[in-house]
Design a protein around this motif. Sequence first.
Motif, short mmCIF file in Angstrom:
data_model
loop_
_atom_site.label_atom_id
_atom_site.label_comp_id
_atom_site.label_asym_id
_atom_site.label_seq_id
_atom_site.Cartn_x
_atom_site.Cartn_y
_atom_site.Cartn_z
N MET A 150 63.02 42.46 23.80
CA MET A 150 63.60 41.12 23.93
C MET A 150 64.66 40.89 22.85
O MET A 150 65.77 40.43 23.13
N ARG A 151 64.33 41.26 21.60
CA ARG A 151 65.29 41.02 20.52
C ARG A 151 66.50 41.95 20.61
O ARG A 151 67.61 41.55 20.26
N ASP A 152 66.29 43.17 21.10
CA ASP A 152 67.42 44.10 21.23
C ASP A 152 68.45 43.57 22.22
O ASP A 152 69.66 43.81 22.07
N GLY A 170 60.33 33.15 29.41
CA GLY A 170 61.55 33.50 30.14
C GLY A 170 62.35 34.58 29.43
O GLY A 170 62.90 35.49 30.08
N ALA A 171 62.42 34.51 28.12
CA ALA A 171 63.16 35.53 27.36
C ALA A 171 62.48 36.88 27.43
O ALA A 171 63.13 37.92 27.56
N PHE A 172 61.15 36.90 27.38
CA PHE A 172 60.42 38.18 27.41
C PHE A 172 60.50 38.85 28.79
O PHE A 172 60.56 40.06 28.88
N VAL A 173 60.44 38.07 29.87
CA VAL A 173 60.37 38.69 31.20
C VAL A 173 61.72 39.22 31.66
O VAL A 173 61.79 39.94 32.65
N ALA A 174 62.79 38.88 30.96
CA ALA A 174 64.12 39.37 31.33
C ALA A 174 64.15 40.90 31.22
O ALA A 174 64.09 41.45 30.13
#
Length: 262
Positions: A11-13, A201-205
């Motif tokens: 997620m952070r990358d 939402g950010a993680f599932v992207a």
Amino acid sequence: MQTPDRSLDQMRDTAPLVQNITNFVAMNVMANAMLAAGASPAMVHAREEAAEFAGLAIALTVNIGTLSPDWAGAMTDAAAAANDHGKPWVLDPVAVGATTYRQTVAAQLLALNPTVIRGNASEIIALAGKDASGKGVDAGDAVSVATDAAAVLARRTGGVVAVTGQTDLVTDGTRFAEVQNGHPLMPRVTALGCSLTGIVGAFVAGQDPFEATVAALAFYGLAGERAANGAKGPGSFQVAFLDALYTLDGHDLARGARIVLS
């Protein structure tokens, strides 16, 4: 199952751009939480542009906390556009059992098969069409009571359902996970539940929705535990929580996540 630290690192990358249609109370809190965690939030809710923006964003979250006809139209337009573009989207059915209007709008959104539904136990039970004991936006039911409703919703939509509370439950209808991270101060600060929807939402992207949702809940709960150390109450906790979302790394999550699969 991918370990939660790898989900956090991914997620952070990518720092995914996440469109959020959320309520007035949550906007500022949610945007700050997502920025601290490493995502890129955008609060875009005007019906004239919501669907177009959903095609640009990597993921979408929809929170029905402060509904109006225009916002409801923007939510369904954006969710349909996300589906058309193959983008994941997360539904937060805030207080869905409170009014007939909320039930109608939530049913329209549910028919668009959200990738993830995140809510408290009473919201998940009400969304499944069962009698719930919610008090406005607060849960009146234990997470364990919502297990069957969560599984039914997951199978109906083909997505993932996360029931959040003292111990969180995540299911895709066949797999189940309990996430035991968190702290009692978290529900003492407004909009932290709504903000969690943005984190999911950010993680599932670009990631497996079940594994990413489990990782997101563990990350968020562990940040709450870390923030509570030294906090004197909800005020100092809120500030420390943002710092914890920012400083908590994959190594911390690998060591501190308490996840039970079944």
